[in-house]
Each structure stands twice: as C-alpha cells, then as structure tokens.
Design an enzyme around this catalytic site. Structure first.
Site, PDB file in Angstrom:
ATOM      1  CE  LYS A 110      61.801 -21.140   9.748  1.00 54.46           C
ATOM      2  NZ  LYS A 110      61.319 -20.681  11.055  1.00 54.46           N
ATOM      3  CE  LYS A 190      55.218 -19.693   2.415  1.00 57.88           C
ATOM      4  NZ  LYS A 190      54.634 -18.887   3.325  1.00 57.88           N
ATOM      5  CE  LYS A 193      58.841 -11.578   6.153  1.00 55.06           C
ATOM      6  NZ  LYS A 193      58.565 -12.585   7.190  1.00 55.06           N
TER       7      LYS A 193
END
Ligand code: ADP
Ligand code: TRP
Length: 321
Positions: A110, A190, A193
């Site tokens: 992240k 993949k 969102k």
C-alpha cells in the site's frame, strides 16, 4: 462452528470481490453461525471523505443483502458499532512484536502504491486480528491476499495464551479460496477497485456493456480461429457459465467465424443474467434504507453480546479486572 469475515467499504464491489470473497461467505452462511461485518474502521485508512465513506458503507450493505446474505442466518453488522474491538486491538498490540508487522506485505504494497505510511496502515493486521479473535471465530473465509493476516492473528492468539493462560483466545482457521484464486481485470491484471480495470457487480446495463467491450483483443480476422490461451474473455466467461456453455464458447473461439465483438457480447449476456435476481432485490432494498439500518442495528446488538463475553474474559486474564 462460528464463521467470521469482513469486507472493507472502500469502493464499488466488483466481480473479483464477488467470486473471491462474497460468494464463499454466502455459501458458508448455511453451515454454521456466521458473523459478517463491514470493516469501516479499516476503510478509514483509505477513504478520507466522510460522505463517501457513508455511501460506501450503505452500498456494501445493500450489495451483500441483494447477493443473498440472509440476516436471519448471519449476524450482519458494522465494525464500528462494536467499538470493543479497539480495546482488544490495544491489548494485542502490547504483545505484538514490531517484526511481525514489518514483515506484512500489505503495508509495503500500500505504501508503494502511494498510501501515506501512517500508524493505522501499519497496525492494520492487529485490528484485523482483534476482529477475528473478539468473536471466538472458528473459520475465516478470505482471499489469498489475506492469508498472511490470518497467520498474524494466530501468532497473536498463541502469544496471548502462552502469557495469560490457555483458552484466553480461540485459534481460528483460515479458509482460503484457492479455486477462484485471482479474477483478472479488463486489462488482464488482477481485478481491483484501485486499478480502474473492474467489472462492478451492479451498474447500468449500457455502462457495464461498454466495459466488457473495452477488453483488449488481438487482430485475428472474424473467420479465423481465436487463441484461447490467456484469453480474458474466456477466463471471465467461465465464472458465469455452466460447463456446457463454457465448452460451446471454447468451440466458438476455436472454430472461427465468430468475431471478438460477438464473443464479448456473449460474455456480457452471461454476466448480466447472472446477477439478474440480485439486481431486482437491490432495487427493492434501495427503496427501503430504513430496513438496512434495522438489519445492521440488530446485527450490532447480537455481535456486541458475543464480543462482551470474550472481552471480559481477556480483561480478566490480563489483569484489567
Ligand atoms: P480491491 O483489490 O478491489 O481493493 P479488496 O482488497 O478490498 O479489493 O478485496 C476484498 C476481498 O475481495 C479480498 O480479500 C479478496 O478476497 C477479494 N478479491 C479482490 N479482488 C479479487 C480478485 N481480482 N480476484 C479474487 N478475489 C479478489
Ligand atoms: N482486511 C480484509 C480485506 O481487506 C477485510 C477484513 C478486516 C477482514 N477485518 C477482517 C476479513 C476480519 C476477514 C476477517 O479484505
């Protein structure tokens, strides 16, 4: 058997979420006492606008109910309606080695994607462990990407039990979905969102059709056989089709005579029809926001009762009472 899982309200749910997380959760609600929650505390690490967070929470609630979550079978609630989870997270933090969190992929992934490296993002697995341990969960259905978080959860439970006595916390088992490992996105990466490559579960027909038509293809002429290997159209179609339909689709690729436009239209039809009943239920739910609140409030009350019992046990074990 108590089954527990959570989903972050961090955007519109897509078919990767559906096949990787939601469907296994919905299938399992028949097999035990399910506790399913909307992980809104976790989403605060990625959603900073309050109105957006409220909208996402409402959408996730409606999507789950529309897709078949049965509030008479599963306890369905918002994570933040049981704030006790933060107390358990704190207690777990006190025995959690820094190294354990430093090894976690999700923090590194992240921050590499531009998230600000704050404490919540780093401590995310501890809160997730608290989510699971607070309800004496036996089984936790999650996608492959969450496997490491389940290992952290078990490590923390073992440490607590070693220090404060066996049986203080129950050790959960992960249930990883290997079969639908990774649903590819429109670009072959993949589906996510955050990659702008997702097919949402719900949306306007025209918009969803347009997305399917965006799938990149090669320049094989209409009459020629099309390559099946690595085809995104085929991989997605397989999720919605029966075995027989899938075999026919393979034949349509291999025989030639069918253009990519037609093949994509077949994919779109299968996708659109698959969610037809859910779409109808969603339309009804959207008209009844009050019903959603009632379901989540009733779920919170039940979840809280269980949470209190476990937290009291832990408070006692560590010497807070
Ligand atoms: P996103 O990558 O879209 O932000 P999340 O990280 O919120 O999705 O994922 C929620 C859950 O949905 C994950 O634990 C995982 O099980 C499942 N999931 C997400 N994307 C996929 C995918 N492309 N294929 C299979 N499962 C997925
Ligand atoms: N971290 C999970 C995800 O991103 C969501 C989650 C939070 C969760 N707490 C949980 C999943 C507890 C299972 C159990 O998908």
């Amino acid at each position: 058997m108590r089954i527990l899982s959570g989903v972050q309200p961090s955007g519109k749910l897509h078919i990767g979420n559906y096949f990787g997380a939601m469907k296994p959760m919905l299938d399992l609600q028949q097999q035990g006492e399910a506790f399913y929650f909307i992980a809104d505390y976790h989403s605060l690490t990625s959603v900073s606008d309050p109105a957006t967070l409220r909208e996402y929470v409402r959408d996730v609630a409606i999507d789950f109910l529309a897709c078949g979550l049965d509030p008479n079978k599963a306890v369905f609630f918002r994570q933040s309606d049981v704030p006790e989870v933060n107390e358990l997270a704190w207690i777990l933090s006190t025995i959690c080695p820094m190294g354990l969190l430093e090894r976690c992929h999700s923090y590194k992934d992240k921050t590499a994607r531009g998230f600000s490296p704050n404490h919540a993002l780093f401590a995310y697995p501890v809160l997730m462990a608290a989510d699971i341990l607070l309800y004496d969960s036996d089984v936790v259905p999650v996608g492959k990407d969450q496997k490491q978080h389940l290992e952290v959860t078990r490590d923390l439970a073992i440490k607590i039990n070693e220090r404060f006595g066996d049986g203080t916390l129950k050790l959960p088992e992960p249930r990883i979905q290997e079969a639908t490992a990774v649903v590819p996105g429109l670009d072959g990466q993949k589906m996510s969102k955050s990659y702008d490559n997702a097919l949402p579960i719900f949306g306007a027909q025209k918009k969803l059709r347009k997305l399917v038509m965006k799938i990149p293809t090669d320049s094989t002429p209409v009459e020629d056989p099309k390559p099946t290997e690595g085809s995104i159209i085929l991989q997605l179609y397989k999720l919605f089709a029966t075995e027989g339909e899938y075999t026919e689709m393979i034949a349509a690729f291999e025989n030639g005579g069918c253009g990519y436009g037609d093949l994509k239209q077949r994919l779109f039809d299968a996708y659109w029809n698959y969610f037809e009943k859910a779409r109808d239920r969603r339309a009804v739910l959207e008209e009844n926001p009050q019903q959603i609140d009632e379901i989540l409030n009733a779920g919170a009350e039940k979840a809280r009762q269980t949470a209190r019992v476990v937290l009291d046990r832990v408070r006692h074990a560590v010497g807070l009472v």
